[in-house]
Design a protein around this motif. Structure first.
Motif, PDB file in Angstrom:
ATOM      1  N   SER A   1      -2.426  -3.845   5.603  1.00  0.00           N
ATOM      2  CA  SER A   1      -1.276  -2.573   5.950  1.00  0.00           C
ATOM      3  C   SER A   1      -0.640  -2.337   4.458  1.00  0.00           C
ATOM      4  CB  SER A   1      -0.430  -3.426   6.892  1.00  0.00           C
ATOM      5  OG  SER A   1       0.656  -2.244   6.984  1.00  0.00           O
ATOM      6  N   LEU A   2      -0.988  -1.030   4.193  1.00  0.00           N
ATOM      7  CA  LEU A   2      -0.346  -0.485   2.836  1.00  0.00           C
ATOM      8  C   LEU A   2       0.389   0.707   3.280  1.00  0.00           C
ATOM      9  CD1 LEU A   2      -3.520  -1.621   2.234  1.00  0.00           C
ATOM     10  CD2 LEU A   2      -3.230  -0.623   0.150  1.00  0.00           C
ATOM     11  N   VAL A   3       1.628   0.702   2.685  1.00  0.00           N
ATOM     12  CA  VAL A   3       2.628   1.837   3.119  1.00  0.00           C
ATOM     13  C   VAL A   3       2.529   3.091   2.161  1.00  0.00           C
ATOM     14  CG1 VAL A   3       4.607   0.853   1.970  1.00  0.00           C
ATOM     15  CG2 VAL A   3       4.928   2.596   3.780  1.00  0.00           C
ATOM     16  N   ALA A   4       2.399   4.284   2.398  1.00  0.00           N
ATOM     17  CA  ALA A   4       2.699   5.512   1.770  1.00  0.00           C
ATOM     18  C   ALA A   4       4.185   5.498   1.553  1.00  0.00           C
ATOM     19  CB  ALA A   4       2.054   6.594   2.253  1.00  0.00           C
ATOM     20  N   LEU A   5       4.720   5.120   0.627  1.00  0.00           N
ATOM     21  CA  LEU A   5       6.275   4.839   0.844  1.00  0.00           C
ATOM     22  C   LEU A   5       6.935   6.296   0.609  1.00  0.00           C
ATOM     23  CD1 LEU A   5       8.275   2.568   0.735  1.00  0.00           C
ATOM     24  CD2 LEU A   5       8.474   2.846  -1.755  1.00  0.00           C
ATOM     25  N   ILE A   6       7.963   6.608   1.213  1.00  0.00           N
ATOM     26  CA  ILE A   6       8.698   7.758   1.006  1.00  0.00           C
ATOM     27  C   ILE A   6       9.487   7.654  -0.161  1.00  0.00           C
ATOM     28  CG2 ILE A   6       8.709   8.252   3.767  1.00  0.00           C
ATOM     29  CD1 ILE A   6      11.804   7.022   3.446  1.00  0.00           C
ATOM     30  N   THR A   7      10.050   8.664  -0.594  1.00  0.00           N
ATOM     31  CA  THR A   7      11.002   8.719  -1.669  1.00  0.00           C
ATOM     32  C   THR A   7      12.381   9.212  -1.258  1.00  0.00           C
ATOM     33  OG1 THR A   7       9.396   9.246  -3.243  1.00  0.00           O
ATOM     34  CG2 THR A   7      11.475   9.583  -4.140  1.00  0.00           C
ATOM     35  N   PRO A   8      13.339   8.301  -1.149  1.00  0.00           N
ATOM     36  CA  PRO A   8      14.707   8.438  -0.582  1.00  0.00           C
ATOM     37  C   PRO A   8      15.548   9.608  -1.541  1.00  0.00           C
ATOM     38  CG  PRO A   8      14.585   6.363  -1.311  1.00  0.00           C
ATOM     39  CD  PRO A   8      13.403   6.759  -1.344  1.00  0.00           C
TER      40      PRO A   8
ATOM     41  N   ILE B   1       2.028  -1.634  -1.630  1.00  0.00           N
ATOM     42  CA  ILE B   1       3.144  -0.462  -1.787  1.00  0.00           C
ATOM     43  C   ILE B   1       2.506   0.730  -2.555  1.00  0.00           C
ATOM     44  CG2 ILE B   1       5.316   0.865  -2.413  1.00  0.00           C
ATOM     45  CD1 ILE B   1       6.517  -2.031  -1.520  1.00  0.00           C
ATOM     46  N   VAL B   2       2.408   1.876  -1.996  1.00  0.00           N
ATOM     47  CA  VAL B   2       1.705   3.112  -2.638  1.00  0.00           C
ATOM     48  C   VAL B   2       3.077   3.926  -2.909  1.00  0.00           C
ATOM     49  CG1 VAL B   2       0.488   5.179  -2.655  1.00  0.00           C
ATOM     50  CG2 VAL B   2      -0.422   2.970  -1.473  1.00  0.00           C
ATOM     51  N   ALA B   3       3.266   4.019  -4.111  1.00  0.00           N
ATOM     52  CA  ALA B   3       4.443   5.058  -4.669  1.00  0.00           C
ATOM     53  C   ALA B   3       4.056   6.460  -5.206  1.00  0.00           C
ATOM     54  CB  ALA B   3       5.314   4.240  -5.571  1.00  0.00           C
ATOM     55  N   ASN B   4       4.810   7.403  -5.123  1.00  0.00           N
ATOM     56  CA  ASN B   4       4.404   8.812  -5.623  1.00  0.00           C
ATOM     57  C   ASN B   4       3.133   9.267  -5.035  1.00  0.00           C
ATOM     58  OD1 ASN B   4       5.029  10.792  -7.466  1.00  0.00           O
ATOM     59  ND2 ASN B   4       3.263   9.967  -8.694  1.00  0.00           N
ATOM     60  N   GLY B   5       3.289   9.237  -3.699  1.00  0.00           N
ATOM     61  CA  GLY B   5       1.831   9.920  -2.952  1.00  0.00           C
ATOM     62  C   GLY B   5       2.258  11.087  -2.298  1.00  0.00           C
ATOM     63  N   THR B   6       1.636  11.549  -1.355  1.00  0.00           N
ATOM     64  CA  THR B   6       2.171  12.721  -0.431  1.00  0.00           C
ATOM     65  C   THR B   6       3.292  12.546   0.115  1.00  0.00           C
ATOM     66  OG1 THR B   6       0.002  13.568  -0.649  1.00  0.00           O
ATOM     67  CG2 THR B   6       1.534  14.470   1.059  1.00  0.00           C
ATOM     68  N   THR B   7       3.337  11.538   0.973  1.00  0.00           N
ATOM     69  CA  THR B   7       4.372  11.074   1.547  1.00  0.00           C
ATOM     70  C   THR B   7       5.774  11.000   0.872  1.00  0.00           C
ATOM     71  OG1 THR B   7       2.950   9.993   3.364  1.00  0.00           O
ATOM     72  CG2 THR B   7       5.207   9.587   3.558  1.00  0.00           C
ATOM     73  N   GLY B   8       5.428  10.492  -0.458  1.00  0.00           N
ATOM     74  CA  GLY B   8       6.592  10.358  -1.218  1.00  0.00           C
ATOM     75  C   GLY B   8       7.044  11.815  -2.169  1.00  0.00           C
ATOM     76  N   GLU B   9       6.531  12.697  -1.499  1.00  0.00           N
ATOM     77  CA  GLU B   9       7.182  14.193  -1.935  1.00  0.00           C
ATOM     78  C   GLU B   9       6.743  14.173  -3.395  1.00  0.00           C
ATOM     79  OE1 GLU B   9      10.810  15.722   0.058  1.00  0.00           O
ATOM     80  OE2 GLU B   9      10.916  13.525   0.306  1.00  0.00           O
TER      81      GLU B   9
END
Length: 290
Positions: free
Chosen positions: A5-12, A39-47
């Motif tokens: 389970s890897l998360v496409a992390l949002i960017t608050p 954790i996946v940072a700076n993806g589509t979900t992270g805007e």
């Protein structure tokens, strides 16, 4: 290393659109405490589309600091401009990440030969593992299975995030690319079936709001526990259905705030806050998955 389970992390973000780094660190801790595998940072979900290149690097740096080596970090590094993707790849190499996730070039509509050349050029400037990202619903560009198989021969291209939702691709991909090539779903609604078809895990949007439950689902599926996985998946289905009623990450950002993980209801234009109707749908889905 990148299974489960890897998360496409949002960017608050703050109300003025600037990145809320305190909340970002809080979110990372929330995921680690709830068992998220990477954790996946700076993806589509992270805007990432509305973050400057400098901001993208700073977000990845901040996530790395918050993780402190406890789980793997994958950084979004893609662009529709090969030169920009190479520059970002080099910058992220200086930060130091466990892998990079590179989306297919959007808008350009390259040929399959162009896609091969694009990814070969990026892989040539780094030794960091590269994960292809195929999401034609957003990019209007599809990585064909044969193209993925050709790219899998590049030593540091180690896998793909497949967000097509097309389960008929999984078995042929596994056969063409071999057992060591990483197959990750990018479509939550079909993720359980993806794993049972031979996938290694999921880079998930839903995980942002329900990390512990999504982790349980992935663990059960990877262990071949069909009955348990189906029961867990059934609890998450309402979230799968409502988290995309508006453009991602509008609903999931509201969901993260609603579960109390952090206060992150703000977005950058052209994204706008979730409507009252969306909030109601997400609220009901969160209650169903509690």
């Amino acid at each position: 290393m990148f299974r489960g389970s890897l998360v496409a992390l949002i960017t608050p973000m703050h109300a003025d659109g600037s990145v809320d780094f305190d909340s970002l660190a809080q979110l990372v801790e929330f995921h680690i405490q709830n068992g998220t595998d990477a954790i996946v940072a700076n993806g589509t979900t992270g805007e990432s589309a509305t973050l400057s290149k400098a901001e993208q690097v700073e977000v990845v740096k901040a996530v790395k600091q918050a993780i402190a080596g406890r789980v793997p970090l994958i950084a979004g590094s893609g662009s529709n401009n090969t030169a920009d993707a190479i520059a970002l790849t080099k910058a992220l190499d200086e930060v130091g990440v466990d892998a990079m996730l590179s989306v297919t070039p959007y808008y350009n509509k390259p040929t399959q030969a162009g896609l091969i050349a694009h990814y070969q050029a990026i892989a040539a400037v780094t030794t960091t593992p590269q994960i292809l990202y195929n999401v034609p619903g957003r990019t209007q560009c599809d990585l064909a299975n044969a193209t993925v198989a050709e790219l899998s021969k590049v030593s540091n291209i180690i896998g793909i995030k497949d967000a097509t939702g097309d389960l008929s691709r999984v078995t042929p991909l596994r056969q063409a690319c071999g057992d060591d090539f990483l197959l990750l779903s990018g479509d939550d609604a079909t993720a359980m079936a993806f794993i049972f078809s031979g996938g290694d895990g999921v880079i998930s949007v839903t995980n942002n709001a329900r990390p512990a439950l999504f982790k349980q689902l992935c663990d059960a599926a990877l262990a071949g526990k069909l009955v348990e996985a189906r029961a867990l998946n059934a609890k998450l289905v309402p979230l799968y259905e409502c988290l995309f009623v508006e453009a991602n990450p509008i609903p999931v950002k509201w969901a993260v705030q609603a579960v109390g993980a952090t206060a992150c209801t703000h977005y950058r234009l052209p994204l706008t806050p979730a409507t009252e109707a969306t909030q109601q749908l997400v609220r009901q889905a969160l209650e169903a998955s509690a």
